[in-house]
Design a protein around this motif. Structure first.
Motif, short mmCIF file in Angstrom:
data_model
loop_
_atom_site.label_atom_id
_atom_site.label_comp_id
_atom_site.label_asym_id
_atom_site.label_seq_id
_atom_site.Cartn_x
_atom_site.Cartn_y
_atom_site.Cartn_z
N TYR A 34 0.84 -1.19 0.00
CA TYR A 34 0.00 0.00 0.00
C TYR A 34 0.88 1.25 0.00
O TYR A 34 1.99 1.25 0.52
N LEU A 35 0.37 2.26 -0.62
CA LEU A 35 1.07 3.53 -0.81
C LEU A 35 0.59 4.51 0.25
O LEU A 35 -0.60 4.60 0.52
N SER A 36 1.53 5.23 0.87
CA SER A 36 1.14 6.20 1.89
C SER A 36 2.04 7.43 1.85
O SER A 36 3.18 7.37 1.38
N ASP A 37 1.50 8.52 2.34
CA ASP A 37 2.29 9.73 2.50
C ASP A 37 3.24 9.55 3.68
O ASP A 37 3.05 8.67 4.53
N SER A 38 4.25 10.40 3.74
CA SER A 38 5.14 10.41 4.89
C SER A 38 4.33 10.82 6.12
O SER A 38 3.29 11.47 6.01
N TRP A 39 4.80 10.43 7.28
CA TRP A 39 4.13 10.76 8.52
C TRP A 39 5.11 11.49 9.42
O TRP A 39 6.22 11.01 9.65
#
Length: 109
Positions: A34-39
């Motif tokens: 899954y693809l996610s933004d930085s946190w």
């Protein structure tokens, strides 16, 4: 259970991580990526993350130490700030184990 992620050439580095983990145990199940933004910080690069059911030959403390050494070998910079990562391997859950030390908290928080 492990989480594995990267936002620097992520497909390549996650595959390297999985190949390394195969030397230390058995990947029994693998999630979809899954693809996610930085946190916690701004980055132009998205993360690719996976989770896996993993059975290691090493106890958790030794496994996380070995994974950290491998991450650094690939070029991961250890920082107290959130930054882009070549590879990030975390133990997120291990049976009924609850463990806390300077380098490892299980379940992962």
């Amino acid at each position: 259970y492990l989480s594995i992620g990267s936002n620097i050439n992520p497909s390549y580095h996650i595959n390297l991580g999985l190949n390394y983990l195969a030397k230390l145990g058995t990947v029994e199940l693998l999630s979809s990526a899954y693809l996610s933004d930085s946190w916690g910080y701004e980055s132009n690069s998205k993360f690719i993350n996976i989770a896996c059911k993993y059975n290691s030959y090493l106890p958790p403390h030794e496994l996380i130490t070995a994974c950290g050494a491998f991450e650094q070998k690939l070029g991961r910079v250890v920082s107290s700030n959130y930054i882009d990562r070549v590879l990030d391997i975390d133990i997120i859950f291990e049976s009924s184990t609850v463990f806390s030390s300077e380098i490892l908290i299980v379940p992962h928080t």
